[in-house]
Design a protein around this motif. Structure first.
Motif, short mmCIF file in Angstrom:
data_model
loop_
_atom_site.label_atom_id
_atom_site.label_comp_id
_atom_site.label_asym_id
_atom_site.label_seq_id
_atom_site.Cartn_x
_atom_site.Cartn_y
_atom_site.Cartn_z
N CYS A 1 5.57 2.84 1.71
CA CYS A 1 5.14 1.56 1.06
C CYS A 1 4.94 0.50 2.06
O CYS A 1 5.73 -0.16 2.87
CB CYS A 1 6.07 0.91 -0.19
SG CYS A 1 5.24 -0.43 -0.72
N SER B 1 1.65 5.45 -0.33
CA SER B 1 0.74 6.47 0.33
C SER B 1 2.09 7.55 0.30
O SER B 1 3.02 7.33 0.19
CB SER B 1 0.34 6.34 1.75
OG SER B 1 1.37 5.97 2.74
N GLN C 1 0.71 -1.29 0.08
CA GLN C 1 0.17 0.15 -0.15
C GLN C 1 0.99 1.22 0.01
O GLN C 1 1.53 1.67 0.93
CB GLN C 1 -0.90 0.04 1.29
CG GLN C 1 -1.75 1.25 1.50
CD GLN C 1 -3.01 1.09 0.39
OE1 GLN C 1 -3.55 0.05 0.27
NE2 GLN C 1 -3.48 2.33 -0.05
N THR D 1 0.49 6.36 -6.12
CA THR D 1 0.29 7.35 -5.31
C THR D 1 0.79 8.54 -6.34
O THR D 1 2.01 8.53 -6.66
CB THR D 1 0.92 7.32 -4.05
OG1 THR D 1 0.59 8.59 -3.42
CG2 THR D 1 2.47 7.45 -4.22
#
Length: 125
Positions: A21, A6, A4, A119
């Protein structure tokens, strides 16, 4: 491994951002990790990577000296510190992971097995 990413956003030229990450499912200490980016109308390109053994780092020439990749195995997270940002750094940034990789392929996107969503980083001039 689920990744994930961001930390993206809008920043003025010369500014800084730190991308994160976060990994789940497996510990990333045994994975090589990398950041790639894709600007509008362009192909995806390598940005930076960090190996699992020893944590050696590798950078694209275009970001060398401005970007730093680092890993915090305790937090299962990889970071990309971006300083002195330029308009040409504008892109969607993605993190990626691979269990085993030889050094000569560390900049090659298709050898990475796991990818996070991107992102967006926008640098205004």
């Amino acid at each position: 491994v689920q990744l994930q990413a961001s930390g993206g956003g809008l920043v003025q030229a010369g500014g800084s951002l730190r991308l994160s990450c976060a990994a789940s499912g497996r510990t990333i200490s045994t994975y090589a990790m990398a950041w790639f980016r894709q600007a509008p109308g362009k192909e995806r390109e390598f940005v930076a990577a960090i190996r699992r053994r020893g944590g050696s780092t590798y950078y694209a020439d275009s970001v060398k000296g401005r970007f730093t990749i680092a890993r915090d195995n305790a937090k299962n997270t990889v970071y990309l510190q971006m300083n002195s940002l330029k308009a040409e750094d504008t892109a969607v940034y993605c993190c990626a992971a691979v269990k085993d990789i030889i050094l000569s392929l560390i900049r090659v996107s298709h050898v990475y097995d796991y990818w996070g969503q991107g992102t967006l980083v926008t640098v205004s001039s």
